[in-house]
Design a protein around this motif. Structure first.
Motif, PDB file in Angstrom:
ATOM      1  N   VAL A 152       0.835  -1.203   0.000  1.00  0.00           N
ATOM      2  CA  VAL A 152       0.000   0.000   0.000  1.00  0.00           C
ATOM      3  C   VAL A 152       0.869   1.252   0.000  1.00  0.00           C
ATOM      4  O   VAL A 152       0.579   2.227  -0.708  1.00  0.00           O
ATOM      5  N   ALA A 153       1.949   1.235   0.781  1.00  0.00           N
ATOM      6  CA  ALA A 153       2.823   2.405   0.846  1.00  0.00           C
ATOM      7  C   ALA A 153       3.416   2.723  -0.522  1.00  0.00           C
ATOM      8  O   ALA A 153       3.437   3.882  -0.955  1.00  0.00           O
ATOM      9  N   GLN A 154       3.884   1.693  -1.220  1.00  0.00           N
ATOM     10  CA  GLN A 154       4.469   1.923  -2.541  1.00  0.00           C
ATOM     11  C   GLN A 154       3.418   2.402  -3.544  1.00  0.00           C
ATOM     12  O   GLN A 154       3.616   3.401  -4.247  1.00  0.00           O
ATOM     13  N   GLY A 155       2.317   1.678  -3.628  1.00  0.00           N
ATOM     14  CA  GLY A 155       1.282   2.046  -4.593  1.00  0.00           C
ATOM     15  C   GLY A 155       0.657   3.383  -4.292  1.00  0.00           C
ATOM     16  O   GLY A 155       0.395   4.181  -5.204  1.00  0.00           O
ATOM     17  N   PHE A 156       0.420   3.671  -3.006  1.00  0.00           N
ATOM     18  CA  PHE A 156      -0.194   4.942  -2.646  1.00  0.00           C
ATOM     19  C   PHE A 156       0.734   6.110  -2.954  1.00  0.00           C
ATOM     20  O   PHE A 156       0.283   7.162  -3.427  1.00  0.00           O
ATOM     21  N   ALA A 157       2.024   5.951  -2.691  1.00  0.00           N
ATOM     22  CA  ALA A 157       2.971   7.027  -2.983  1.00  0.00           C
ATOM     23  C   ALA A 157       2.977   7.354  -4.475  1.00  0.00           C
ATOM     24  O   ALA A 157       2.928   8.529  -4.873  1.00  0.00           O
TER      25      ALA A 157
ATOM     26  N   LEU B 189      -4.935   7.087  -7.521  1.00  0.00           N
ATOM     27  CA  LEU B 189      -4.846   8.186  -8.483  1.00  0.00           C
ATOM     28  C   LEU B 189      -6.199   8.831  -8.763  1.00  0.00           C
ATOM     29  O   LEU B 189      -6.310  10.059  -8.798  1.00  0.00           O
ATOM     30  N   VAL B 190      -7.226   8.036  -8.956  1.00  0.00           N
ATOM     31  CA  VAL B 190      -8.518   8.570  -9.412  1.00  0.00           C
ATOM     32  C   VAL B 190      -9.135   9.545  -8.404  1.00  0.00           C
ATOM     33  O   VAL B 190      -9.410  10.703  -8.742  1.00  0.00           O
ATOM     34  N   PRO B 191      -9.395   9.142  -7.146  1.00  0.00           N
ATOM     35  CA  PRO B 191     -10.021  10.115  -6.229  1.00  0.00           C
ATOM     36  C   PRO B 191      -9.136  11.307  -5.911  1.00  0.00           C
ATOM     37  O   PRO B 191      -9.638  12.420  -5.716  1.00  0.00           O
ATOM     38  N   ILE B 192      -7.825  11.100  -5.867  1.00  0.00           N
ATOM     39  CA  ILE B 192      -6.934  12.224  -5.563  1.00  0.00           C
ATOM     40  C   ILE B 192      -6.919  13.228  -6.710  1.00  0.00           C
ATOM     41  O   ILE B 192      -6.980  14.442  -6.496  1.00  0.00           O
ATOM     42  N   ALA B 193      -6.860  12.745  -7.948  1.00  0.00           N
ATOM     43  CA  ALA B 193      -6.870  13.649  -9.094  1.00  0.00           C
ATOM     44  C   ALA B 193      -8.191  14.407  -9.191  1.00  0.00           C
ATOM     45  O   ALA B 193      -8.206  15.631  -9.425  1.00  0.00           O
TER      46      ALA B 193
END
Length: 266
Positions: free
Chosen positions: A80-85, A147-151
């Motif tokens: 999660v840390a890698q993918g979320f970053a 990516l989607v909700p953050i963008a």
């Protein structure tokens, strides 16, 4: 929303900032636990479907003593840390680019919104071909989930910055970079952080889903293993751990959000 249209006597603090008080937050979990105990003792559900709380607690203790729980949890949190970053950085950059540049918005937003409609699990069969079923697949799926909700929230937050804020910055002869740093970004923090919190939640859910499909370690794998072995106590224990870690993630971001927005009026 401007202060002039807020109802009198209402706090301007967004609901997302408020942390629940412990007594009220514990009512529903304790009621659910009580109902679970009653159902187990009354025999409403067989242990093969829903084991007793004491059995699940014993399983959690065994997993902790053996180190399996820590090992699987660390695998999942590392992914999660890698993918979320990756997903968060890409989402912030993409959302800001679409909000600040009408040309970028015209070219990218329609395609981005179309891609966003496809659930993350829907990409797994396609991505398996070039990426296989190893770590790369999991990281890419998790990154897409963030990516989607953050963008989307970054785009909406920057676009919603009041024009008066920008005019004040212009009156102080701020450069474009100074406007972005000292005016636009601070004003856009609430919706951006909402996107970040949704993104982390989406990452955690996507992680469990992808570990259910293809993994030999992680909390999702623990659920699959328990189901295959017909050990429902292991499945329920895994679900409780996943929920607890997800809640801790969200609570940490909520505290960070409050710290970054101390400048806002209470």
């Amino acid at each position: 929303m401007s202060a002039s249209v807020l109802p009198l006597g209402r706090s301007r603090q967004p609901l997302a900032w408020r942390l629940p008080t412990w007594p009220s937050a514990l009512v529903v979990p304790l009621a659910g636990l009580l109902l679970w105990v009653i159902a187990a003792r009354a025999g409403w559900l067989t242990p093969a479907i829903l084991p007793a709380p004491a059995e699940v607690w014993a399983t959690l203790g065994e997993l902790w003593k053996s180190g399996d729980l820590q090992s699987h949890a660390l695998w999942s949190m590392g992914r999660v840390a890698q993918g979320f970053a990756i997903g968060a950085l890409a989402g912030l950059a993409l959302g800001a680019a679409m909000a600040l540049s009408p040309r970028v918005d015209d070219y990218l937003r329609p395609s981005f919104l179309a891609i966003a409609q496809v659930p993350v699990i829907g990409w797994v069969p396609l991505l398996m071909l070039p990426l296989g079923i190893g770590e790369a697949l999991k990281i890419v799926i998790i990154a897409k989930a963030a990516l989607v909700p953050i963008a989307i929230n970054t785009h909406a937050g920057i676009r919603a910055v009041p024009r008066g804020f920008v005019e004040v910055g212009t009156a102080f002869r701020y450069s474009r970079l100074q406007l972005l740093r000292h005016v636009v970004l601070p004003a856009a923090i609430p919706p951006v952080f909402t996107g970040v919190r949704y993104g982390l939640t989406s990452c955690w859910k996507a992680l469990v889903a992808v570990e259910l499909l293809a993994s030999a370690e992680g909390l999702g794998f623990l659920l699959v293993w328990g189901r295959q072995m017909f050990q429902m106590d292991l499945v329920v224990a895994g679900i409780l751990v996943i929920a607890t870690i997800g809640l801790l993630f969200d609570g940490t971001l909520a505290l960070l959000e409050r710290r970054l927005q101390r400048w806002r009026p209470a």
